[in-house]
Design a protein around this motif. Sequence first.
Motif, PDB file in Angstrom:
ATOM      1  N   ALA A  78       0.825  -1.214   0.000  1.00  0.00           N
ATOM      2  CA  ALA A  78       0.000   0.000   0.000  1.00  0.00           C
ATOM      3  C   ALA A  78       0.855   1.258   0.000  1.00  0.00           C
ATOM      4  O   ALA A  78       0.567   2.223  -0.724  1.00  0.00           O
ATOM      5  CB  ALA A  78      -0.929  -0.009   1.211  1.00  0.00           C
ATOM      6  N   PHE A  79       1.907   1.295   0.818  1.00  0.00           N
ATOM      7  CA  PHE A  79       2.756   2.490   0.886  1.00  0.00           C
ATOM      8  C   PHE A  79       3.426   2.753  -0.456  1.00  0.00           C
ATOM      9  O   PHE A  79       3.526   3.903  -0.899  1.00  0.00           O
ATOM     10  CB  PHE A  79       3.821   2.329   1.972  1.00  0.00           C
ATOM     11  N   ARG A  80       3.869   1.704  -1.111  1.00  0.00           N
ATOM     12  CA  ARG A  80       4.512   1.867  -2.423  1.00  0.00           C
ATOM     13  C   ARG A  80       3.533   2.455  -3.436  1.00  0.00           C
ATOM     14  O   ARG A  80       3.905   3.297  -4.260  1.00  0.00           O
ATOM     15  CB  ARG A  80       5.035   0.513  -2.924  1.00  0.00           C
ATOM     16  N   ASP A  87      -4.999   6.284  -4.346  1.00  0.00           N
ATOM     17  CA  ASP A  87      -5.709   6.239  -3.065  1.00  0.00           C
ATOM     18  C   ASP A  87      -5.958   4.782  -2.712  1.00  0.00           C
ATOM     19  O   ASP A  87      -6.638   4.055  -3.462  1.00  0.00           O
ATOM     20  CB  ASP A  87      -7.031   6.996  -3.164  1.00  0.00           C
ATOM     21  N   ILE A  88      -5.416   4.334  -1.585  1.00  0.00           N
ATOM     22  CA  ILE A  88      -5.384   2.920  -1.259  1.00  0.00           C
ATOM     23  C   ILE A  88      -6.298   2.598  -0.081  1.00  0.00           C
ATOM     24  O   ILE A  88      -6.225   3.248   0.964  1.00  0.00           O
ATOM     25  CB  ILE A  88      -3.947   2.449  -0.909  1.00  0.00           C
ATOM     26  N   THR A  89      -7.125   1.587  -0.260  1.00  0.00           N
ATOM     27  CA  THR A  89      -7.875   0.989   0.840  1.00  0.00           C
ATOM     28  C   THR A  89      -7.151  -0.289   1.223  1.00  0.00           C
ATOM     29  O   THR A  89      -7.077  -1.235   0.425  1.00  0.00           O
ATOM     30  CB  THR A  89      -9.321   0.673   0.427  1.00  0.00           C
ATOM     31  N   VAL A 100      -0.581  -2.766  13.008  1.00  0.00           N
ATOM     32  CA  VAL A 100       0.828  -2.531  12.688  1.00  0.00           C
ATOM     33  C   VAL A 100       0.944  -1.620  11.478  1.00  0.00           C
ATOM     34  O   VAL A 100       1.737  -0.665  11.464  1.00  0.00           O
ATOM     35  CB  VAL A 100       1.555  -3.865  12.430  1.00  0.00           C
ATOM     36  N   GLY A 101       0.130  -1.876  10.442  1.00  0.00           N
ATOM     37  CA  GLY A 101       0.166  -1.036   9.253  1.00  0.00           C
ATOM     38  C   GLY A 101      -0.234   0.391   9.539  1.00  0.00           C
ATOM     39  O   GLY A 101       0.392   1.342   9.034  1.00  0.00           O
ATOM     40  N   ALA A 102      -1.268   0.595  10.357  1.00  0.00           N
ATOM     41  CA  ALA A 102      -1.719   1.948  10.694  1.00  0.00           C
ATOM     42  C   ALA A 102      -0.649   2.699  11.483  1.00  0.00           C
ATOM     43  O   ALA A 102      -0.426   3.901  11.262  1.00  0.00           O
ATOM     44  CB  ALA A 102      -3.016   1.878  11.485  1.00  0.00           C
ATOM     45  N   GLU A 103       0.042   2.002  12.386  1.00  0.00           N
ATOM     46  CA  GLU A 103       1.131   2.636  13.138  1.00  0.00           C
ATOM     47  C   GLU A 103       2.266   3.047  12.201  1.00  0.00           C
ATOM     48  O   GLU A 103       2.833   4.137  12.331  1.00  0.00           O
ATOM     49  CB  GLU A 103       1.641   1.679  14.207  1.00  0.00           C
ATOM     50  N   ARG A 104       2.595   2.182  11.269  1.00  0.00           N
ATOM     51  CA  ARG A 104       3.645   2.505  10.301  1.00  0.00           C
ATOM     52  C   ARG A 104       3.234   3.692   9.429  1.00  0.00           C
ATOM     53  O   ARG A 104       4.067   4.534   9.080  1.00  0.00           O
ATOM     54  CB  ARG A 104       3.951   1.295   9.417  1.00  0.00           C
ATOM     55  N   ALA A 105       1.944   3.750   9.072  1.00  0.00           N
ATOM     56  CA  ALA A 105       1.464   4.854   8.230  1.00  0.00           C
ATOM     57  C   ALA A 105       1.631   6.188   8.936  1.00  0.00           C
ATOM     58  O   ALA A 105       1.954   7.210   8.300  1.00  0.00           O
ATOM     59  CB  ALA A 105      -0.002   4.621   7.863  1.00  0.00           C
ATOM     60  N   MET A 106       1.423   6.204  10.245  1.00  0.00           N
ATOM     61  CA  MET A 106       1.554   7.446  11.010  1.00  0.00           C
ATOM     62  C   MET A 106       2.995   7.934  11.066  1.00  0.00           C
ATOM     63  O   MET A 106       3.248   9.128  11.251  1.00  0.00           O
ATOM     64  CB  MET A 106       1.021   7.238  12.423  1.00  0.00           C
ATOM     65  N   GLU A 107       3.942   7.025  10.878  1.00  0.00           N
ATOM     66  CA  GLU A 107       5.362   7.383  10.941  1.00  0.00           C
ATOM     67  C   GLU A 107       5.916   7.801   9.585  1.00  0.00           C
ATOM     68  O   GLU A 107       7.052   8.258   9.495  1.00  0.00           O
ATOM     69  CB  GLU A 107       6.165   6.185  11.473  1.00  0.00           C
ATOM     70  N   ARG A 108       5.110   7.643   8.539  1.00  0.00           N
ATOM     71  CA  ARG A 108       5.584   7.938   7.193  1.00  0.00           C
ATOM     72  C   ARG A 108       5.688   9.439   6.932  1.00  0.00           C
ATOM     73  O   ARG A 108       4.917  10.230   7.462  1.00  0.00           O
ATOM     74  CB  ARG A 108       4.625   7.345   6.140  1.00  0.00           C
ATOM     75  N   THR A 109       6.638   9.801   6.091  1.00  0.00           N
ATOM     76  CA  THR A 109       6.759  11.169   5.603  1.00  0.00           C
ATOM     77  C   THR A 109       6.041  11.251   4.264  1.00  0.00           C
ATOM     78  O   THR A 109       6.395  10.549   3.309  1.00  0.00           O
ATOM     79  CB  THR A 109       8.235  11.566   5.431  1.00  0.00           C
ATOM     80  N   GLU A 110       5.009  12.079   4.186  1.00  0.00           N
ATOM     81  CA  GLU A 110       4.201  12.158   2.981  1.00  0.00           C
ATOM     82  C   GLU A 110       4.490  13.458   2.221  1.00  0.00           C
ATOM     83  O   GLU A 110       4.827  14.474   2.811  1.00  0.00           O
ATOM     84  CB  GLU A 110       2.713  12.086   3.326  1.00  0.00           C
ATOM     85  N   SER A 111       4.350  13.377   0.906  1.00  0.00           N
ATOM     86  CA  SER A 111       4.489  14.554   0.054  1.00  0.00           C
ATOM     87  C   SER A 111       3.115  14.969  -0.437  1.00  0.00           C
ATOM     88  O   SER A 111       2.112  14.301  -0.183  1.00  0.00           O
ATOM     89  CB  SER A 111       5.397  14.231  -1.140  1.00  0.00           C
ATOM     90  N   THR A 114       1.399  12.224  -2.437  1.00  0.00           N
ATOM     91  CA  THR A 114       1.080  10.941  -1.826  1.00  0.00           C
ATOM     92  C   THR A 114      -0.431  10.723  -1.777  1.00  0.00           C
ATOM     93  O   THR A 114      -1.179  11.607  -1.370  1.00  0.00           O
ATOM     94  CB  THR A 114       1.639  10.857  -0.392  1.00  0.00           C
ATOM     95  N   GLY A 115      -0.864   9.532  -2.197  1.00  0.00           N
ATOM     96  CA  GLY A 115      -2.283   9.209  -2.149  1.00  0.00           C
ATOM     97  C   GLY A 115      -2.729   8.892  -0.735  1.00  0.00           C
ATOM     98  O   GLY A 115      -1.923   8.709   0.180  1.00  0.00           O
ATOM     99  N   SER A 116      -4.029   8.799  -0.558  1.00  0.00           N
ATOM    100  CA  SER A 116      -4.587   8.547   0.770  1.00  0.00           C
ATOM    101  C   SER A 116      -4.501   7.060   1.124  1.00  0.00           C
ATOM    102  O   SER A 116      -4.384   6.190   0.256  1.00  0.00           O
ATOM    103  CB  SER A 116      -6.049   9.005   0.821  1.00  0.00           C
ATOM    104  N   LEU A 117      -4.573   6.779   2.437  1.00  0.00           N
ATOM    105  CA  LEU A 117      -4.553   5.415   2.953  1.00  0.00           C
ATOM    106  C   LEU A 117      -5.701   5.249   3.944  1.00  0.00           C
ATOM    107  O   LEU A 117      -5.866   6.064   4.842  1.00  0.00           O
ATOM    108  CB  LEU A 117      -3.230   5.119   3.667  1.00  0.00           C
ATOM    109  N   VAL A 118      -6.486   4.208   3.751  1.00  0.00           N
ATOM    110  CA  VAL A 118      -7.563   3.871   4.673  1.00  0.00           C
ATOM    111  C   VAL A 118      -7.388   2.405   5.056  1.00  0.00           C
ATOM    112  O   VAL A 118      -7.151   1.554   4.187  1.00  0.00           O
ATOM    113  CB  VAL A 118      -8.951   4.078   4.025  1.00  0.00           C
TER     114      VAL A 118
END
Length: 251
Positions: A78-80, A87-89, A100-111, A114-118
């Motif tokens: 999803a991050f890739r 926009d990724i579900t 685990v994925g949601a925690e990793r998403a919060m640590e990401r640096t977005e531009s 970058t598309g959305s993540l749900v």
Amino acid sequence: MSETSEDTVSFGYENVTPQEKTRRVGEVFSSVARKYDIMNDAMSIGMHRGWKDRFVKRVKPQPGEQILDMAGGTGDIAFRMADRGADITVADINQDMLDVGAERAMERTESDETGSLVFTCQNAEDVSFASNSFDAYTIVFGIRNVTYKDKALSEAHRVLRPGGRFYCMEFSTTEWSGFREVYDVYSDKLLPRMGQAIAGDADSYRYLVESIRKFPTMPEFESMIRDAGFTNTRVEPILGGAVAIHSGWKI
């Protein structure tokens, strides 16, 4: 014969009820969720990162596209795809993996691109989304754990829009003689020990090996994808088929 006609299904080398398989698969991934990505690096000697990059290049996510990443758990795929603007579900039946994925998403640096993540808890055999909702459906190293793979493939076809594309990467059986024997020894002897040493769980990685052995061959799985309604199906073997990228289109 359809998978749904069976009274029992395989959990590795065991035959169990469908309900028992769902419960046990859930226990496997709850057990390994926190060490899942570390184990992926160890098991594949880091090669899984290249496989996933290659997979996303095949998917070709575009800015603004709606993509369902099923069994997406910790977010690797999803991050890739979000980094390419889609926009990724992210859907997974296991809430521990999603956490685990949601925690990793919060640590990401977005531009700005970058598309959305749900993140959403879903069963691949019966997703809650409306028909014709997504431009692409991806599932990576997840479909072999689904109890009824034919149902999951039918749901993938249903939720895709006409012209939508299906991409799946899964372990399979290598056709390289010589390498196959080495791979079998590695799988049987080393993987469970690595699982115990790194994740504190040998049994889950013993199941991993057994589930790969029980998974349909590349031609068999391609046939299942066609039976679900997909056209222009294709199989791309990696390491002689130890890993394979399957694809198809909804028309």
